[in-house]
Design a protein around this motif. Structure first.
Motif, PDB file in Angstrom:
ATOM      1  N   GLU A  24       0.613  -0.731  -0.041  1.00 23.10           N
ATOM      2  CA  GLU A  24       0.537  -0.287  -0.624  1.00 23.10           C
ATOM      3  C   GLU A  24       0.742   1.562   0.138  1.00 23.10           C
ATOM      4  N   PHE A  25       2.124   1.358   0.628  1.00 23.10           N
ATOM      5  CA  PHE A  25       2.982   1.918   0.711  1.00 23.10           C
ATOM      6  C   PHE A  25       3.669   2.814  -1.120  1.00 23.10           C
ATOM      7  N   HIS A  26       3.968   1.861  -1.377  1.00 20.54           N
ATOM      8  CA  HIS A  26       4.369   1.554  -3.116  1.00 20.54           C
ATOM      9  C   HIS A  26       3.487   2.990  -3.633  1.00 20.54           C
ATOM     10  N   ALA A  27       1.604   2.952  -3.690  1.00 14.05           N
ATOM     11  CA  ALA A  27       0.980   3.233  -3.620  1.00 14.05           C
ATOM     12  C   ALA A  27       0.672   4.633  -3.586  1.00 14.05           C
ATOM     13  N   ILE A  28       1.239   5.604  -2.045  1.00 10.77           N
ATOM     14  CA  ILE A  28       1.278   6.387  -1.988  1.00 10.77           C
ATOM     15  C   ILE A  28       2.466   7.839  -2.638  1.00 10.77           C
ATOM     16  N   ARG A  29       1.961   8.666  -4.264  1.00 14.54           N
ATOM     17  CA  ARG A  29       3.289   9.419  -4.157  1.00 14.54           C
ATOM     18  C   ARG A  29       3.761   9.969  -3.357  1.00 14.54           C
ATOM     19  N   THR A  30       5.511  10.388  -4.122  1.00 19.60           N
ATOM     20  CA  THR A  30       6.545  11.430  -3.181  1.00 19.60           C
ATOM     21  C   THR A  30       7.061  12.132  -3.851  1.00 19.60           C
ATOM     22  N   GLY A  31       5.912  12.368  -4.843  1.00 20.93           N
ATOM     23  CA  GLY A  31       6.529  13.056  -5.620  1.00 20.93           C
ATOM     24  C   GLY A  31       7.702  12.620  -6.800  1.00 20.93           C
ATOM     25  N   LYS A  32       7.959  11.912  -6.461  1.00 19.52           N
ATOM     26  CA  LYS A  32       8.387  11.318  -7.625  1.00 19.52           C
ATOM     27  C   LYS A  32       8.296  10.223  -8.671  1.00 19.52           C
ATOM     28  N   ALA A  33       7.924   9.726  -9.686  1.00 18.64           N
ATOM     29  CA  ALA A  33       7.497   9.325 -10.108  1.00 18.64           C
ATOM     30  C   ALA A  33       8.077   7.778  -9.886  1.00 18.64           C
ATOM     31  N   LEU A  55      -1.902  -4.450 -18.719  1.00 15.44           N
ATOM     32  CA  LEU A  55      -2.075  -3.601 -20.088  1.00 15.44           C
ATOM     33  C   LEU A  55      -1.968  -3.126 -20.526  1.00 15.44           C
ATOM     34  N   ALA A  56      -0.615  -2.371 -19.408  1.00 16.37           N
ATOM     35  CA  ALA A  56       0.879  -1.690 -20.858  1.00 16.37           C
ATOM     36  C   ALA A  56       1.794  -2.075 -19.355  1.00 16.37           C
ATOM     37  N   MET A  57       3.013  -1.838 -20.569  1.00 16.50           N
ATOM     38  CA  MET A  57       4.642  -1.181 -20.085  1.00 16.50           C
ATOM     39  C   MET A  57       4.136  -0.018 -19.096  1.00 16.50           C
ATOM     40  N   ILE A  58       4.367   0.083 -18.330  1.00 19.74           N
ATOM     41  CA  ILE A  58       4.682   1.511 -17.220  1.00 19.74           C
ATOM     42  C   ILE A  58       6.104   1.320 -17.341  1.00 19.74           C
ATOM     43  N   THR A  59       6.783   2.834 -17.130  1.00 17.97           N
ATOM     44  CA  THR A  59       7.897   3.443 -17.854  1.00 17.97           C
ATOM     45  C   THR A  59       8.375   4.568 -16.430  1.00 17.97           C
ATOM     46  N   ALA A  60       9.402   4.581 -16.171  1.00 19.03           N
ATOM     47  CA  ALA A  60       9.981   6.359 -15.207  1.00 19.03           C
ATOM     48  C   ALA A  60      10.836   6.855 -15.931  1.00 19.03           C
ATOM     49  N   PRO A  61      11.093   7.546 -17.296  1.00 14.43           N
ATOM     50  CA  PRO A  61      12.314   7.782 -17.858  1.00 14.43           C
ATOM     51  C   PRO A  61      13.035   8.776 -17.429  1.00 14.43           C
ATOM     52  N   GLU A  62      12.195   9.820 -16.759  1.00 17.12           N
ATOM     53  CA  GLU A  62      12.693  11.175 -15.507  1.00 17.12           C
ATOM     54  C   GLU A  62      11.974  10.815 -14.239  1.00 17.12           C
ATOM     55  N   PRO A  63      12.468  11.790 -13.519  1.00 18.53           N
ATOM     56  CA  PRO A  63      12.046  11.846 -12.033  1.00 18.53           C
ATOM     57  C   PRO A  63      10.500  12.000 -11.792  1.00 18.53           C
ATOM     58  N   ARG A  64      10.061  12.904 -12.377  1.00 18.22           N
ATOM     59  CA  ARG A  64       9.002  13.620 -12.524  1.00 18.22           C
ATOM     60  C   ARG A  64       7.448  12.857 -13.995  1.00 18.22           C
ATOM     61  N   LEU A  65       7.850  11.909 -14.094  1.00 19.82           N
ATOM     62  CA  LEU A  65       7.123  11.201 -15.180  1.00 19.82           C
ATOM     63  C   LEU A  65       7.356   9.955 -15.784  1.00 19.82           C
ATOM     64  N   LEU A  66       5.857   9.236 -15.567  1.00 17.71           N
ATOM     65  CA  LEU A  66       5.661   8.236 -16.292  1.00 17.71           C
ATOM     66  C   LEU A  66       4.673   8.101 -17.242  1.00 17.71           C
ATOM     67  N   VAL A  67       5.401   6.901 -18.202  1.00 14.56           N
ATOM     68  CA  VAL A  67       5.165   6.786 -19.430  1.00 14.56           C
ATOM     69  C   VAL A  67       4.443   5.121 -19.826  1.00 14.56           C
ATOM     70  N   ILE A  68       3.381   4.780 -19.888  1.00 16.04           N
ATOM     71  CA  ILE A  68       2.527   4.339 -20.019  1.00 16.04           C
ATOM     72  C   ILE A  68       2.146   3.762 -21.586  1.00 16.04           C
ATOM     73  N   GLN A  69       2.829   2.597 -22.217  1.00 15.81           N
ATOM     74  CA  GLN A  69       2.291   1.974 -23.381  1.00 15.81           C
ATOM     75  C   GLN A  69       1.933   1.184 -23.295  1.00 15.81           C
ATOM     76  N   PRO A  70       0.485   0.790 -23.621  1.00 11.18           N
ATOM     77  CA  PRO A  70      -0.533  -0.026 -24.098  1.00 11.18           C
ATOM     78  C   PRO A  70       0.534  -1.070 -25.039  1.00 11.18           C
ATOM     79  N   ARG A 100       1.045  10.033 -20.787  1.00 12.99           N
ATOM     80  CA  ARG A 100       2.324  10.342 -20.430  1.00 12.99           C
ATOM     81  C   ARG A 100       1.606  10.849 -18.735  1.00 12.99           C
ATOM     82  N   LEU A 101       1.809  10.690 -18.099  1.00 11.87           N
ATOM     83  CA  LEU A 101       1.683  11.297 -16.636  1.00 11.87           C
ATOM     84  C   LEU A 101       2.934  12.044 -16.002  1.00 11.87           C
ATOM     85  N   ARG A 102       2.635  13.736 -15.921  1.00  7.28           N
ATOM     86  CA  ARG A 102       3.091  14.255 -15.266  1.00  7.28           C
ATOM     87  C   ARG A 102       3.152  14.310 -13.623  1.00  7.28           C
TER      88      ARG A 102
END
Length: 186
Positions: A24-33, A55-70, A100-102
């Motif tokens: 559950e702690f992992h789902a709480i965001r800390t300001g970094k992706a 359904l998708a590949m989820i990556t964090a290419p930058e500290p404040r960005l998540l990219v979801i590629q279905p 993209r999730l900023r």
């Protein structure tokens, strides 16, 4: 059932309570992706509910960005809708076949809210650990009452159960302090 089995069951139950809290702690965001922020969001696709990580590949290419590629481009709208309806409070930006999730900076007030949430989850976990302790103590007392263990063995079992409880509560407290420090770091 023996005294060792009672101890083993208690330890397994307590460890599950701590593991659940950590999950559950992992789902709480800390300001970094972190992919853990969104991987368990339920998405209705193909006529059924599935986790986003299926359904998708989820990556964090930058500290404040998540990219979801279905894996399938036809699920982009379903994923976007699920993210908007989730409680994470981040608006998805669809870019063709990518989402993209900023991750915005957390305000001081939001950080304190998240710390309260962390403490609430920790207390729920402590309650689960204590419930496991109570079940184990009752099991040991039943064994003694049925004549399967002696009074000395009962006392020894109760001490072991208490040691397990103290160890797990200490682990919970340690995880909470780490998560709080992570949340309050700007």
């Amino acid at each position: 059932m023996s005294a060792e089995e009672v101890l083993f069951d208690a330890e397994a139950g307590m460890e599950k309570a701590v593991e659940f809290m950590m999950h559950e702690f992992h789902a709480i965001r800390t300001g970094k992706a972190s992919p853990a922020l969104v991987e368990n969001i339920d998405v209705t696709a193909y006529g059924s509910s599935m986790k986003l990580k299926q359904l998708a590949m989820i990556t964090a290419p930058e500290p404040r960005l998540l990219v979801i590629q279905p894996f399938d481009a036809s699920t982009v709208q379903d994923i976007e809708k699920a993210i908007q309806e989730s409680k994470i409070g981040i608006n998805p930006a669809v870019d063709g076949k990518l989402i993209r999730l900023r991750i915005p900076e957390l305000s001081e007030e939001r950080r304190k809210d998240l710390v309260r949430t962390v403490n609430k989850l920790a207390e729920e976990s402590r309650v689960r650990v204590r419930a496991c302790r109570r079940e184990a103590m009752d099991g040991a007392k039943k064994l003694q009452k049925d004549g399967k263990i002696t009074e000395d063995e009962l006392e020894r079992s109760e001490k072991e159960i208490q040691k397990l409880t103290d160890k797990q509560v200490e682990a919970i407290d340690k995880h909470v302090s780490v998560k709080e420090a992570e949340l309050m770091t700007v």
